[in-house]
Design a protein around this motif. Sequence first.
Motif, PDB file in Angstrom:
ATOM      1  N   GLU B   9       0.860  -1.194   0.000  1.00  0.00           N
ATOM      2  CA  GLU B   9       0.000   0.000   0.000  1.00  0.00           C
ATOM      3  C   GLU B   9       0.885   1.228   0.000  1.00  0.00           C
ATOM      4  O   GLU B   9       1.890   1.259   0.711  1.00  0.00           O
ATOM      5  CB  GLU B   9      -0.890  -0.005   1.263  1.00  0.00           C
ATOM      6  N   LEU B  76       8.884  -9.187   7.143  1.00  0.00           N
ATOM      7  CA  LEU B  76       7.797  -8.216   7.059  1.00  0.00           C
ATOM      8  C   LEU B  76       7.970  -7.119   8.098  1.00  0.00           C
ATOM      9  O   LEU B  76       7.892  -5.920   7.790  1.00  0.00           O
ATOM     10  CB  LEU B  76       6.451  -8.926   7.268  1.00  0.00           C
ATOM     11  N   ASN B  80       8.937  -3.218   7.164  1.00  0.00           N
ATOM     12  CA  ASN B  80       8.000  -2.151   7.526  1.00  0.00           C
ATOM     13  C   ASN B  80       8.588  -1.172   8.535  1.00  0.00           C
ATOM     14  O   ASN B  80       8.249   0.020   8.529  1.00  0.00           O
ATOM     15  CB  ASN B  80       6.678  -2.736   8.034  1.00  0.00           C
ATOM     16  N   LEU B  83      10.658   1.168   6.343  1.00  0.00           N
ATOM     17  CA  LEU B  83       9.972   1.937   5.286  1.00  0.00           C
ATOM     18  C   LEU B  83       9.413   3.249   5.836  1.00  0.00           C
ATOM     19  O   LEU B  83       8.992   3.316   6.982  1.00  0.00           O
ATOM     20  CB  LEU B  83       8.840   1.097   4.683  1.00  0.00           C
ATOM     21  N   PRO B  84       9.369   4.291   5.005  1.00  0.00           N
ATOM     22  CA  PRO B  84       8.780   5.559   5.443  1.00  0.00           C
ATOM     23  C   PRO B  84       7.265   5.424   5.614  1.00  0.00           C
ATOM     24  O   PRO B  84       6.669   4.444   5.164  1.00  0.00           O
ATOM     25  CB  PRO B  84       9.126   6.527   4.308  1.00  0.00           C
ATOM     26  N   GLU B  85       6.655   6.424   6.237  1.00  0.00           N
ATOM     27  CA  GLU B  85       5.246   6.299   6.623  1.00  0.00           C
ATOM     28  C   GLU B  85       4.282   6.275   5.442  1.00  0.00           C
ATOM     29  O   GLU B  85       3.131   5.890   5.608  1.00  0.00           O
ATOM     30  CB  GLU B  85       4.853   7.411   7.594  1.00  0.00           C
ATOM     31  N   ASP B  86       4.744   6.633   4.242  1.00  0.00           N
ATOM     32  CA  ASP B  86       3.817   6.642   3.109  1.00  0.00           C
ATOM     33  C   ASP B  86       3.847   5.367   2.270  1.00  0.00           C
ATOM     34  O   ASP B  86       3.216   5.303   1.209  1.00  0.00           O
ATOM     35  CB  ASP B  86       3.976   7.900   2.233  1.00  0.00           C
ATOM     36  N   VAL B  87       4.539   4.338   2.758  1.00  0.00           N
ATOM     37  CA  VAL B  87       4.488   3.034   2.079  1.00  0.00           C
ATOM     38  C   VAL B  87       4.591   1.929   3.128  1.00  0.00           C
ATOM     39  O   VAL B  87       5.299   2.078   4.121  1.00  0.00           O
ATOM     40  CB  VAL B  87       5.587   2.914   0.979  1.00  0.00           C
ATOM     41  N   VAL B  88       3.845   0.841   2.886  1.00  0.00           N
ATOM     42  CA  VAL B  88       3.881  -0.286   3.820  1.00  0.00           C
ATOM     43  C   VAL B  88       3.644  -1.577   3.039  1.00  0.00           C
ATOM     44  O   VAL B  88       2.967  -1.580   2.009  1.00  0.00           O
ATOM     45  CB  VAL B  88       2.808  -0.120   4.937  1.00  0.00           C
ATOM     46  N   ILE B  89       4.231  -2.659   3.532  1.00  0.00           N
ATOM     47  CA  ILE B  89       3.960  -3.979   2.970  1.00  0.00           C
ATOM     48  C   ILE B  89       2.837  -4.598   3.791  1.00  0.00           C
ATOM     49  O   ILE B  89       2.975  -4.766   4.996  1.00  0.00           O
ATOM     50  CB  ILE B  89       5.219  -4.868   2.987  1.00  0.00           C
ATOM     51  N   ARG B  90       1.728  -4.886   3.145  1.00  0.00           N
ATOM     52  CA  ARG B  90       0.568  -5.411   3.867  1.00  0.00           C
ATOM     53  C   ARG B  90       0.631  -6.912   4.043  1.00  0.00           C
ATOM     54  O   ARG B  90       0.172  -7.455   5.035  1.00  0.00           O
ATOM     55  CB  ARG B  90      -0.721  -5.052   3.120  1.00  0.00           C
TER      56      ARG B  90
END
Lengths: 245, 245
Positions: B9, B76, B80, B83-90
């Motif tokens: 996302e 995971l 996460n 990663l910066p706050e505007d991308v995440v692995i769901r």
Amino acid sequence: MRNVKLTIEYDGTDFHGWQRQPNERTVQGVLEEAIAQVLGHRVRLIGASRTDRGVHALGQVANFKTTSKLPLETMLKAFNALLPEDVVIREIEEVPLDFHARYGAKSKVYEYRLLSWPIRSPLERRFSWHVADSLDIEAMRECCRMLIGMHDFSSFMLSGSDTKNPIREMRRAEILLRPPHHITFVFEATGFLRGMVRSIVGTLVDVGRGKLNPMQFKEIMEARDRSRASITAPPQGLFLVEVKF
Amino acid sequence: MRNVKLTIEYDGTDFHGWQRQPNERTVQGVLEEAIAQVLGHRVRLIGASRTDRGVHALGQVANFKTTSKLPLETMLKAFNALLPEDVVIREIEEVPLDFHARYGAKSKVYEYRLLSWPIRSPLERRFSWHVADSLDIEAMRECCRMLIGMHDFSSFMLSGSDTKNPIREMRRAEILLRPPHHITFVFEATGFLRGMVRSIVGTLVDVGRGKLNPMQFKEIMEARDRSRASITAPPQGLFLVEVKF
């Protein structure tokens, strides 16, 4: 003299709250500046609710007085053309001279949005509180029912409140589930103490997590002591939805 | 060797699109960097869809190969956390070695969100296209039905597409109304040309406004000529929702 009522939406992320402060970007400050530019005179804008830094609004209400004869539709277009992209006036209306957005408000509706899921959400990060745990909805609903009615809400008041009377009437305290993982708390009360919704939500979430049970929630409420409540939920989940007159 | 599939996302606002580019902040670039930091070796991330600058994703899919023996859950969490706050692995999943996120995709689902209302919305501004006019939903739905099936979509392809075959199969083209003033277009196709959803939406909105009628929409589609279509809808309303395999 005319009295003009505004209904306002804003994204609170980049504002230092509603109330005008020297050297800070506030919603009131930005609005008063745009209005003065259009009308050619300074105005004093009275807001129904002084939302804190980072809190959003879908339906904040404010009023101001002016001698301007500009048609309302022209005012609306001119104000909105001058306002930055994170604030807009949704509605404009002329009201009786004795209308006062703050003292005249009969009740206010706030929503608090929460994402209950192990993974944070980039798309929701500015508009919800991410709680990684799953929450016991029924236990939180039991506590919501205790909030209904006239109560002394001192346990859920942040410092900096300028009120002497901590008694408010809660008319609605509900939890709506929005699939897949969102929880929305809806509160309607005759008035709210400073930080009241965020303090209640922080404490409800501790009930949802099982750290507190509903009986302990009741004790906290009855203690009239802020130090008994849980952490204050962060501002980005809070929305002033409606002010009723 | 392991093949790892990620569901991702992101808030596209501050990204220069999916595809890695020198000196630009891209989703692929940010992800490859976090993954390399955790695994201790560089990876080549294959994305199902090369979303353009400013386009969001709820369910982008990508895969990479690694010799790492790290458990998936550990990967995971570590990815996460970096990663910066505007991308995440769901989601993370191990897949057969021949799984390829781009060539293996059977279909993709995109949503385009639009606010049809005279007043813009501060809270929606990063996630929708503001169209001040009211739109004829039935006329747009008539055009959506024409899109279903196998078609040459050249009229809705932006320059810069690297494909030689502009024929795609559209499986779903629907308009959902979300009260009070939101319109969501949902498209599912076996593949999409560059800018295809935004070109279609821009042209549909001209139908909704009455600038074009459904017959003219059909002519534009059949012309196989991009210069015939309307403006391209802006990127912030577009979401890659799902990739099906």
